[in-house]
Design an enzyme around this catalytic site. Structure first.
Site, PDB file in Angstrom:
ATOM      1  N   LYS A  22       0.769  -1.204  -0.069  1.00  0.00           N
ATOM      2  CA  LYS A  22      -0.146   0.088  -0.061  1.00  0.00           C
ATOM      3  C   LYS A  22       0.955   1.382  -0.054  1.00  0.00           C
ATOM      4  O   LYS A  22       0.530   2.171  -0.784  1.00  0.00           O
ATOM      5  CB  LYS A  22      -0.960  -0.007   1.389  1.00  0.00           C
ATOM      6  CG  LYS A  22      -1.441   1.264   1.544  1.00  0.00           C
ATOM      7  CD  LYS A  22      -2.594   1.284   2.845  1.00  0.00           C
ATOM      8  CE  LYS A  22      -1.701   1.509   3.994  1.00  0.00           C
ATOM      9  NZ  LYS A  22      -1.369   3.222   4.502  1.00  0.00           N
ATOM     10  N   ASN A  23       1.740   1.383   0.773  1.00  0.00           N
ATOM     11  CA  ASN A  23       2.555   2.543   0.890  1.00  0.00           C
ATOM     12  C   ASN A  23       3.679   2.755   0.023  1.00  0.00           C
ATOM     13  O   ASN A  23       4.346   3.680  -0.152  1.00  0.00           O
ATOM     14  CB  ASN A  23       3.118   2.707   2.407  1.00  0.00           C
ATOM     15  CG  ASN A  23       2.225   2.909   3.669  1.00  0.00           C
ATOM     16  OD1 ASN A  23       1.102   3.274   3.161  1.00  0.00           O
ATOM     17  ND2 ASN A  23       2.620   2.574   4.716  1.00  0.00           N
ATOM     18  N   ARG A  92      -4.999  10.522   4.439  1.00  0.00           N
ATOM     19  CA  ARG A  92      -3.719  11.587   4.489  1.00  0.00           C
ATOM     20  C   ARG A  92      -2.777  11.580   3.445  1.00  0.00           C
ATOM     21  O   ARG A  92      -2.174  12.268   3.062  1.00  0.00           O
ATOM     22  CB  ARG A  92      -3.036  11.286   5.778  1.00  0.00           C
ATOM     23  CG  ARG A  92      -3.789  11.125   7.222  1.00  0.00           C
ATOM     24  CD  ARG A  92      -2.955  10.929   8.231  1.00  0.00           C
ATOM     25  NE  ARG A  92      -1.809  11.979   8.431  1.00  0.00           N
ATOM     26  CZ  ARG A  92      -2.024  13.256   8.995  1.00  0.00           C
ATOM     27  NH1 ARG A  92      -3.415  13.612   9.451  1.00  0.00           N
ATOM     28  NH2 ARG A  92      -1.171  14.044   8.975  1.00  0.00           N
ATOM     29  N   CYS A 116      -5.147  12.691  13.256  1.00  0.00           N
ATOM     30  CA  CYS A 116      -6.106  11.047  12.947  1.00  0.00           C
ATOM     31  C   CYS A 116      -5.742  10.390  14.466  1.00  0.00           C
ATOM     32  O   CYS A 116      -5.318  10.852  15.307  1.00  0.00           O
ATOM     33  CB  CYS A 116      -5.257  10.759  11.700  1.00  0.00           C
ATOM     34  SG  CYS A 116      -3.754   9.794  11.954  1.00  0.00           S
ATOM     35  N   ARG A 121       0.184  14.388  13.326  1.00  0.00           N
ATOM     36  CA  ARG A 121       0.710  14.117  12.117  1.00  0.00           C
ATOM     37  C   ARG A 121       0.619  15.503  11.081  1.00  0.00           C
ATOM     38  O   ARG A 121       0.019  15.329  10.130  1.00  0.00           O
ATOM     39  CB  ARG A 121      -0.084  12.811  11.481  1.00  0.00           C
ATOM     40  CG  ARG A 121       0.117  11.478  12.286  1.00  0.00           C
ATOM     41  CD  ARG A 121      -0.383  10.550  11.494  1.00  0.00           C
ATOM     42  NE  ARG A 121       0.100   9.955  10.197  1.00  0.00           N
ATOM     43  CZ  ARG A 121      -0.488   9.065   9.437  1.00  0.00           C
ATOM     44  NH1 ARG A 121      -1.291   8.615   9.593  1.00  0.00           N
ATOM     45  NH2 ARG A 121       0.503   8.691   8.449  1.00  0.00           N
ATOM     46  N   ASP A 307       4.427   0.421  11.860  1.00  0.00           N
ATOM     47  CA  ASP A 307       3.051  -0.190  11.461  1.00  0.00           C
ATOM     48  C   ASP A 307       3.065  -1.578  11.821  1.00  0.00           C
ATOM     49  O   ASP A 307       2.173  -2.273  11.590  1.00  0.00           O
ATOM     50  CB  ASP A 307       3.247   0.061  10.089  1.00  0.00           C
ATOM     51  CG  ASP A 307       2.948   1.354   9.513  1.00  0.00           C
ATOM     52  OD1 ASP A 307       2.629   2.354  10.347  1.00  0.00           O
ATOM     53  OD2 ASP A 307       3.265   1.586   8.392  1.00  0.00           O
ATOM     54  N   ILE A 329       7.540   7.019  17.062  1.00  0.00           N
ATOM     55  CA  ILE A 329       7.134   7.652  15.873  1.00  0.00           C
ATOM     56  C   ILE A 329       5.604   8.416  16.171  1.00  0.00           C
ATOM     57  O   ILE A 329       5.822   9.549  15.677  1.00  0.00           O
ATOM     58  CB  ILE A 329       6.894   6.708  14.764  1.00  0.00           C
ATOM     59  CG1 ILE A 329       8.225   5.769  14.541  1.00  0.00           C
ATOM     60  CG2 ILE A 329       6.684   7.567  13.366  1.00  0.00           C
ATOM     61  CD1 ILE A 329       9.368   6.381  14.071  1.00  0.00           C
ATOM     62  N   ARG A 401      -8.554  -0.796   4.250  1.00  0.00           N
ATOM     63  CA  ARG A 401      -7.676   0.257   3.675  1.00  0.00           C
ATOM     64  C   ARG A 401      -6.393  -0.182   3.417  1.00  0.00           C
ATOM     65  O   ARG A 401      -5.607   0.192   2.610  1.00  0.00           O
ATOM     66  CB  ARG A 401      -7.405   1.387   4.763  1.00  0.00           C
ATOM     67  CG  ARG A 401      -8.832   2.232   5.158  1.00  0.00           C
ATOM     68  CD  ARG A 401      -8.186   3.483   5.967  1.00  0.00           C
ATOM     69  NE  ARG A 401      -7.006   4.095   5.368  1.00  0.00           N
ATOM     70  CZ  ARG A 401      -6.344   5.138   6.045  1.00  0.00           C
ATOM     71  NH1 ARG A 401      -6.703   5.422   7.222  1.00  0.00           N
ATOM     72  NH2 ARG A 401      -5.537   5.571   5.351  1.00  0.00           N
TER      73      ARG A 401
END
Ligand code: EPU
Length: 422
Positions: A22-23, A92, A116, A121, A307, A329, A401
């Site tokens: 995804k990223n 985002r 969020c 963020r 993550d 983070i 997502r």
């Protein structure tokens, strides 16, 4: 809305194929805005987030078609330069269109994402970077209204802390800037390497791939190209942790073991047998031993990924000792803790640290729980798979997502899991 039902305590066995990341897909799709032509992207996951960025591109004038995991994006016409709040608030990463739009059109208006579920963020690093290129950025009515007369000017940018989408946004812009740009303390996530490769295939001149210092010599023009999305390392890690938590033995295929150095070390330290192959990883947790407690601290790549923090915490809740999870983070990424408590976990939060007192491999009991963000949801899935009895996870749109065909993949591994309307 749908919920996910899991009848737990079924060890996972067999094979599971990992989808594209995804990223990586999100910035690579955004990068097609940089120049006109027909771009081909392969191994693109079909997720709520990839559909959102494609909707955003459509709203800018772009057309696309998907055949299986292959996307063809026709970016010949970019007729609009505004990313609305409606789209940005649901994802985002929409802010990734800012760099390419500025490089191509000299202007862009993008909604500020706002807070969020995992933290504030902000996007101040992105904006500061664009200003260094000579862009005027005005913040008006919740939007960043950015404009430059002529080409952006190469410059030297140094991140206070490495930002993944910040690095990607400025990197894309720099490819078409006049002169050389240096990005120091750049993020080094593999997804950025994927983007660098795509930009180079489009004609960009970039040095320093995979390092924290990127040097970009701006070129006059780029061209469309074909590129492949790398495997999703977070999906890979999530399935590995699920196999470990259910005392299963299974192989995760179509992944890149070299993208998960820190997780694989931690899984071995927890007592799992992990075998790395070229494009696959086998995890065997059938030895009958306890899960050992292991501490983690989330860090930018190649450190332990934030993550995969929630998922590892679900595993540590089932260990035999006390472990600590430090989240460095994001300031609010412990939302899963209260839900794991409902299943029997013993976790206390002290600022950025969670202290987990393991309750043993069979400690979780199924319960109704609520998903709060994407990765918190997957930690609840892991807990549900390991728990005695039925777990019902509501608000699973969060999961959709970022995890492609999760029910299908888990079912193939032997889990009893299905979706129902809430
Ligand atoms: N930060 C700032 N100002 C900025 C940008 C970042 O203060 O302008 C701070 C953030 O608040 C955070 C840190 O810098 O404390 C790092 O954030 P980063 O910018 O790297 O995060 P991101 O680019 O917004 C990406 C992933 C996230 C992942 C983080 C960290 C994408 C689309 N998103 O977010 O993925 O958690 O990097 O690795 O690549 C997810 O997939 O579930 C997800 C949240």
């Amino acid at each position: 809305m749908e919920k996910l039902i899991i009848e737990g305590r079924k060890p996972l066995f067999g094979n599971v194929q990992i989808s594209g990341a995804k990223n990586a897909a999100l910035p690579l799709i955004a990068a097609t805005l940089l120049t006109g032509g027909i771009h081909t992207l392969t191994n693109v996951p079909d997720l709520r987030d990839t559909r959102t960025i494609l909707r955003l591109l459509e709203s800018l004038g772009i057309t696309w078609e998907r055949q299986g995991a292959t996307l063809r994006i026709d970016s010949t016409n970019v007729t609009y330069s505004e990313a609305s709040y409606e789209l940005v608030k649901t994802m985002r990463a929409s802010v990734l269109v800012l760099g390419p739009l500025l490089a191509r059109l000299g202007k862009a208006k993008v909604s500020l994402p706002g807070g969020c579920a995992i933290g504030a963020r902000p996007i101040n690093f992105h904006i500061k970077g664009f200003e260094q290129f000579g862009v005027t950025c005005r913040l008006e009515q919740g939007y960043v209204d950015a404009e430059i007369d002529g080409r952006m000017q190469g410059c030297s940018i140094c991140f206070d802390v490495p930002s993944v989408t910040g690095t990607e946004n400025l990197l894309m812009a720099a490819t078409l800037a006049q002169g050389t740009t240096i990005i120091k303390n750049a993020a080094r996530e593999p997804e950025i390497g994927n983007l660098v490769d795509m930009l180079i295939s489009m004609g960009a001149d970039i040095e320093g791939r995979g390092t924290d210092c990127l040097m970009i010599h701006g070129v006059e023009r780029l061209h469309a190209a074909e590129n492949e999305i790398i495997p999703d390392r977070i999906e890979t890690g999530t399935y590995l942790i699920a196999i470990a938590a259910t005392a299963g033995a299974a192989t995760v295929t179509h992944c890149n073991p070299r993208h998960l150095p820190s997780l694989l070390d931690k899984l071995r330290a927890a007592g799992m047998m992990v075998t790395e192959m070229e494009n696959a990883i086998t995890l065997d947790a059938t030895g009958g031993g306890h899960i050992k407690s292991v501490d983690i601290t989330t860090m930018p790549y190649p450190g332990y990924p934030t993550d995969l923090q929630a998922q590892f915490m679900a595993l540590m809740a089932l260990s035999e000792g006390v472990s600590m999870v430090h989240e460095t983070i994001f300031e609010n990424r412990f939302m899963h803790v209260a839900e794991l408590h409902r299943m029997g976990a013993d976790i206390t939060i002290d600022g950025h640290t969670s202290v987990i007192k393991g309750i043993g491999r069979n400690g979780f009991n199924g319960a109704p729980v609520m998903a709060t963000d994407l990765r918190a949801s997957s930690s609840l899935v892991i807990a549900g798979l390991a728990a005695q009895g039925r777990t019902e996870i509501s608000r699973i749109y969060h999961l959709e997502r970022g995890y492609e065909r999760m029910v299908e993949k888990l079912t193939a591994l032997g889990a009893i899991v299905w979706k129902e309307k809430e």
